[in-house]
Design a protein around this motif. Structure first.
Motif: not given
Length: 567
Positions: A131, A154, A196
């Motif tokens: 991700g 992230y 991702a």
């Protein structure tokens, strides 16, 4: 020191290092043979002079003479011996003092440092990472993107081709992997199949190469690419890229859209579904000097007044906030609500400026895109450009010359212009031109481009009414692809984001939640049962399934997370 054994093992396992060590070993063998030969000749000449020394003494004499130490405790007395000493001395200078250090540095020390650098810089991501966002090139856009990814927690990784550059970035705190960006093994090492998003901001040719490399491994990972030239769009879309952006063109169009009298009076700066964030100068409205509670804006229009914006500084609103006439309003609402706001509160008639032209300083890609938008709205404009070739192609709307020259600006029409759009790629030049134009025309609207974030505040100080950052614009668009439910505004430092309602707010009304008072974030919309409620009723109870759409600066967003739990 605990890494030393692994560094040594890595160094000796490298084939290049093995070749270098073999060459260095040959040189040492040659020096050993030379010292041995000189030692033998030393004994023969000493016997000729009637003296006898041990073999250790011969080696000692050869090394002291070759190294130019020359202690003088052992000397020849015949011409033959003195001539031999000169030969040994000169050869020692060449081979021992010159060639040996350079050979050692070239074949051992430099490769050893390189091996240490390569060992220190990561070559692959750790197992289990997924991700994440893969970035193939670090530039102002991706630097800004990394800041946003870090702030939201992230994962990301930057591919760096040069090991030395990779070590520098690694030491600065960036997550990097060293490898060639067009090598399939590099993308396997960064686990591209589990990523991702891949962000490619290299030049168009390399971007195409990288895109095909990725598509040779996986067809499912989304790819965002930046195109330099418009004719590259079809080429970059061919490998199956999810999005290809012409950021320069987008920036030019956005700059032109913000000119007073062009398009809507309330300038939409970002959108989320039916929700729009818009900006308008207070001077064009009847709200100047009023308290927030006196405006009754939400009751009368349904739109939400999020805050005030003045020269790059955002001010959150409270009940006793006085709306400053020199500020700009930041509004949130549907198009119908914004239209209602214009109908009830706009007092400035801009029709008097319809015949006034707009100056575009710089005829590059950004300037040309801005001029095309102005032309589409039927707005008169002049582009000031140094390049005679660009001016020749542009025709009558282009003026040749340096925008820093007063005569050129007067020829272009600055004395009667309504606005100046400054579009050069050099932030220092933009700061200079902004200040210069402000001195020539204190009343002109100045809209400037900034390439780097650090220049935004300087441009506002120089007199710009609005600064649009190339880096922020690009990073915001990429974030919108990565996380469609999150967005950032073209206004620096402002974000809007979606938050599942915290447990502490369930059952309360918006008025009771005190979100704005306690965090600085404004709830501009609610999503309930799939329906988006823009400018929601503050007396509406919040149920468990509600999603909040909030807007605030980075500090307010962080405070919201600390008070109500991380997203």
């Amino acid at each position: 020191m605990k890494f030393l054994p692994s560094q040594i093992l890595y160094f000796f396992q490298n084939k290049g290092s093995q070749r270098n060590l073999a060459a260095l070993a040959k040189f040492f063998v040659f020096l050993l043979c030379m010292v041995t030969l000189y030692s033998v000749l030393f004994h023969l000449i000493m016997l000729y002079e009637g003296k006898e020394y041990s073999w250790i003494t011969g080696i000692y004499w050869a090394l002291t003479v070759m190294s130019t130490l020359g202690f003088g405790d052992i000397t020849f007395h015949t011409d033959l011996g003195l001539l031999f000493t000169i030969v040994v001395l000169l050869s020692g200078v060449v081979f021992l003092l010159i060639m040996l250090p350079f050979s050692f540095i070239q074949f051992f020390y430099a490769p050893w440092l390189e091996a240490q650098t390569r060992k220190r810089t990561p070559r692959e991501l750790v197992k289990g990472v997924s991700g994440h966002v893969i970035i193939t090139h670090l530039d102002p856009i991706t630097e800004r993107l990394v800041e946003k990814l870090k702030r939201r927690g992230y994962d990301y990784v930057i591919i760096v081709a040069d090991a030395q550059r990779g070590m520098e970035l690694h030491d600065q705190g960036y997550k990097i992997v060293v490898g060639e960006p067009d090598d399939p093994d590099t993308f396997l090492s960064v686990r591209v199949e589990d990523a991702a998003l891949v962000v490619i901001t290299n030049d168009d040719m390399m971007a195409t190469n990288i895109s095909f490399t990725i598509r040779g491994i996986t067809a499912k990972v989304p790819i965002v690419a930046a195109a330099d030239k418009e004719h590259s769009l079809d080429i970059l879309n061919f490998p199956g890229n999810t999005q290809v952006f012409l950021f320069m063109k987008m920036l030019g169009e956005s700059l032109a859209e913000r000119v007073r009298g062009v398009g809507r009076l309330t300038k939409i700066v970002s959108s989320f579904d039916q929700l729009h964030i818009a900006e308008i100068p207070v001077s064009q409205t009847s709200l100047g000097g009023l308290l927030l509670t006196e405006t009754m804006l939400r009751t009368r229009t349904g739109a939400t007044l999020v805050g005030l914006w003045e020269k790059g500084q955002f001010e959150a609103l409270h009940a006793k906030t006085i709306i400053n006439k020199s500020s700009s309003l930041l509004l949130a609402g549907t198009l119908a609500q914004l239209d209602c706001f214009e109908e009830k509160f706009i007092i400035t008639d801009l029709s008097s400026e319809d015949d006034k032209l707009v100056l575009v300083l710089g005829g590059g890609r950004v300037g040309l895109a801005a001029s095309q938008v102005l032309d589409g709205y039927g707005v008169k404009y002049r582009v000031v450009e140094k390049s005679s070739a660009v001016v020749a192609r542009g025709g009558v709307n282009f003026v040749a010359g340096d925008a820093a020259n007063r005569d050129v600006l007067i020829e272009a029409g600055i004395e009667n212009a309504r606005a100046a759009i400054i579009t050069t790629h050099d932030d220092a030049a933009n700061i200079y031109l902004t200040f210069y134009c402000r001195q020539l025309r204190p009343d002109i609207q100045i809209i400037s481009r900034a390439t780097n974030e650090r220049s935004v505040s300087k441009l506002h100080m120089a007199g710009a009414d609005l600064v649009m950052s190339y880096a922020s614009m690009g990073a915001n668009r990429i974030m919108k692809v990565f996380k469609p439910d999150e967005g950032s505004l073209f206004i620096e430092g402002m974000n809007f984001f979606v938050q599942q309602i915290p447990g502490a707010l369930v059952g309360k009304t918006l008025a009771e939640s005190n979100v704005r008072q306690e965090t600085g974030c404004s709830v501009v919309a609610l999503r309930m049962d799939g329906e988006l409620l823009v400018g929601p009723d503050p007396t509406l109870p919040l149920v468990k399934s509600t999603e909040l759409i909030l807007i605030g600066n980075a500090d307010a967003e962080k405070l919201f997370g600390e008070m109500f739990g991380e997203r």
